[in-house]
Scaffold this active site. Sequence first.
Site, short mmCIF file in Angstrom:
data_model
loop_
_atom_site.label_atom_id
_atom_site.label_comp_id
_atom_site.label_asym_id
_atom_site.label_seq_id
_atom_site.Cartn_x
_atom_site.Cartn_y
_atom_site.Cartn_z
N GLN A 1 0.75 -1.82 0.32
CA GLN A 1 -0.42 0.00 -0.27
C GLN A 1 0.73 1.09 0.05
O GLN A 1 0.27 2.21 0.12
CB GLN A 1 -1.04 -0.11 0.99
CG GLN A 1 -2.11 -1.10 0.52
CD GLN A 1 -2.98 -1.43 2.55
OE1 GLN A 1 -2.61 -0.37 3.35
NE2 GLN A 1 -3.32 -2.23 2.44
N HIS B 1 -1.50 0.81 5.15
CA HIS B 1 -2.24 1.42 6.71
C HIS B 1 -1.71 2.98 6.56
O HIS B 1 -0.71 2.87 7.98
CB HIS B 1 -2.66 1.03 7.54
CG HIS B 1 -3.80 -0.30 7.48
ND1 HIS B 1 -4.66 -1.11 8.49
CD2 HIS B 1 -4.29 -1.36 6.10
CE1 HIS B 1 -5.20 -1.16 7.96
NE2 HIS B 1 -5.07 -1.37 6.31
N GLU C 1 -15.76 4.11 8.26
CA GLU C 1 -16.69 5.15 9.47
C GLU C 1 -16.30 6.68 8.83
O GLU C 1 -15.04 6.90 8.53
CB GLU C 1 -16.08 5.36 10.93
CG GLU C 1 -15.84 3.94 11.91
CD GLU C 1 -15.52 4.42 13.22
OE1 GLU C 1 -14.31 5.49 13.44
OE2 GLU C 1 -15.36 3.63 14.27
N TYR D 1 -11.24 7.59 18.83
CA TYR D 1 -12.18 7.12 18.05
C TYR D 1 -12.32 5.88 18.23
O TYR D 1 -13.27 5.40 17.27
CB TYR D 1 -11.68 7.86 17.08
CG TYR D 1 -12.38 9.49 16.53
CD1 TYR D 1 -13.41 10.48 17.03
CD2 TYR D 1 -11.36 10.78 17.15
CE1 TYR D 1 -14.24 11.19 17.18
CE2 TYR D 1 -11.96 12.17 17.46
CZ TYR D 1 -13.57 11.97 17.23
OH TYR D 1 -13.64 13.61 17.77
N TYR E 1 -10.54 -9.35 9.07
CA TYR E 1 -10.60 -10.13 7.44
C TYR E 1 -10.64 -11.65 7.61
O TYR E 1 -11.08 -11.99 6.39
CB TYR E 1 -8.95 -9.84 6.80
CG TYR E 1 -9.52 -8.28 5.88
CD1 TYR E 1 -10.90 -7.65 5.38
CD2 TYR E 1 -8.26 -6.97 6.45
CE1 TYR E 1 -10.99 -6.80 4.37
CE2 TYR E 1 -8.47 -6.46 5.75
CZ TYR E 1 -9.55 -5.85 5.28
OH TYR E 1 -9.74 -3.97 4.26
CA LIG Z 1 -13.98 4.38 15.28
#
Ligand SMILES: [Ca+2]
Lengths: 378, 378
Positions: free
Chosen positions: A89, A154, A248, A258, A269
């Site tokens: 990524q 990520h 989200e 969060y 996954y």
């Molecule tokens: Ca969250």
Amino acid sequence: MFRTLLAVTIAGALAVTSTASYAESVATERHQVEITSLTNSLANPWGMAFLPSGDLLVTEKGGQLRRVSLDGAVSQPLAGVPEVVARSQGGLLDVAIDPNFSSNNWVYLSYSEADPDGGEGNSTAVARGKLGNNGLTQVEVIFRGAPKYKSGAHFGSRLVFAPDGHLFITLGDRYSAMADAQTLDNHHGKVVRIKPDGSVPSDNPFVDQANALPEIWSYGHRNVQGAAFHPETGELWTAEHGPKGGDEINIPQPGKNYGWPEATYGVDYDGSIISDKTHVAGTEQPHYYWVPSIAVSNMIFYTGDQFPAWKNDLLVAALKGSQVARLDLHGNRVMHEETLFEDAIEQRIRDIEQGPDGYIYLLTDDRNGQLIQIKPAK
Amino acid sequence: MFRTLLAVTIAGALAVTSTASYAESVATERHQVEITSLTNSLANPWGMAFLPSGDLLVTEKGGQLRRVSLDGAVSQPLAGVPEVVARSQGGLLDVAIDPNFSSNNWVYLSYSEADPDGGEGNSTAVARGKLGNNGLTQVEVIFRGAPKYKSGAHFGSRLVFAPDGHLFITLGDRYSAMADAQTLDNHHGKVVRIKPDGSVPSDNPFVDQANALPEIWSYGHRNVQGAAFHPETGELWTAEHGPKGGDEINIPQPGKNYGWPEATYGVDYDGSIISDKTHVAGTEQPHYYWVPSIAVSNMIFYTGDQFPAWKNDLLVAALKGSQVARLDLHGNRVMHEETLFEDAIEQRIRDIEQGPDGYIYLLTDDRNGQLIQIKPAK
Ligand SMILES: [Ca+2]
Ligand SMILES: [Ca+2]
């Protein structure tokens, strides 16, 4: 759906060109739109930014920064781009231009950077350089994610300037380091706020807290790749990938948690549940979430005049389903979700921007990646 | 999906009974549930209410009120039900029991009532009677929609008691009289608030306004068939049918205008646009809406302990797709919508209630209408 092969064949019959352009008219709830592919010769483009000239700067994940014009012309790679770790990524990721670009020519790039000390790790970094005819000069690294960590996943990496001029950088949890998202001594799973020169604003929430990195704005995120400022409130909104379900939208407030990976609406996954908790004390609920995941990439608040019924709506691009989710907002409240373009676009949508013309532009994540223009059907 | 024929055949082999019971285990995002059909011998049931005994009162649109027990036994029609105009969408509609039923035995029925003066029109009326062993006695009409109007459509008719004891009646615009929803001299397209004896509360919003009917709570509605009170705020929430798209959830505030037919997110059944306006000054936006329509019937806030992840969520039953839309709420904010049961139930869902056992109960709109019980899978 785009009749890609047919269109390319027709374009090929007309001229040997990289600007294969074809259009399709598509109905949506409130607007009939025309979808045009302006070029399909971008190699896994990741981010784009409009220049005052009306041209675009576009990153390709492999490490190239190109200038693209709306007639489909794609430049040779621009010079001065930092070396990137183009693997999995990682690579050259987002691009943004300075709010005062017309006077200072600063261009900002996010990318996965190797450990300068020769270690095996990497992290998301942000550099800026002055854009000239041949590319970037006076290049300087203004942010370096910590720690360097051995992972190909990520990186987050969206770059957005707040109305007050601060630069927000959205980051990822590096997957196997997900627990770091809950601690403040690292940049994993954080949203970061800096000044354009890389210095730390004195009103950041953790500047006076021991063992906390002062760039941190909010934490407990998984992999934030979408960010935009609400046109009326001026608040930052972000979109993050959930593990499998639980993508989200958040409205990150300074210093708030969060929840990831303690609280989530998704599962991993391999089907195992990361956490069966959706609510954990001390963490914020998402503003909105998707199950199953649509794999949210970037998003914009639409503020143009070309699509009046979409004014101030949140348009969230997604990799899965090649869709744009339109969240019809009344103030901050989501009143309705419409799925746009899913039958008309076949490639994963990696970036979305609004042009100075009020049209909507998409980048698709493909070896033959496209720049797509959305305008009202005639 | 329910293997109806097979299940009926098996039940038939065991006993000649009307209580054909069969169950299916179904996965949802947060709970594995078991769906059991308790009976399929209700003729187009419309509304239901739990009695303190644990039995249900169930209306059938043709005009019958029956007592149904959770073992599937269905009583003969109860006596004392007012005469109804059972035609098209009209008939015997909702049923509610008095908050003080244990001491006063009042049962409330909504229905389409012919013009007592012999005219061709009809309107939604509400009567109450005292429930005894043989049915209702001391029956009195406590509300009579005005004007009587010749139409077979859009009667509204949900009956809900507020936490403070007021009775709310949700009404429809009678279709061809839709413009009346914007004027206050009639009950078309209104939500109405009365005392249980039919008298008008002195704090209703239009009691002192000339040419306004004093029962009116809110206006500008199309056909409101769902209503429930938020368990934390105590506020009324309603669900109304849009014309074709534009089904709405509203939180009707006293005296406010909810826009129909001036503002709507839907189009008429013949495909013509009723109004191209979604926003009209002086009218309220919906709290949430659906395009295309799912044909919202009744709804509940789930407050039981059997499905912890659904606590305080809004469950909206729908005729189309035989689904229940679960709106995951944080406060009043819709964070997420999940579609429940659509592959497991084949008939249109007309009513939804929570039982004293914390299970969820559904009525289906069919000549062989079912009472369905939803409980956690073992
Ligand atoms: Ca969250
Ligand atoms: Ca409305």
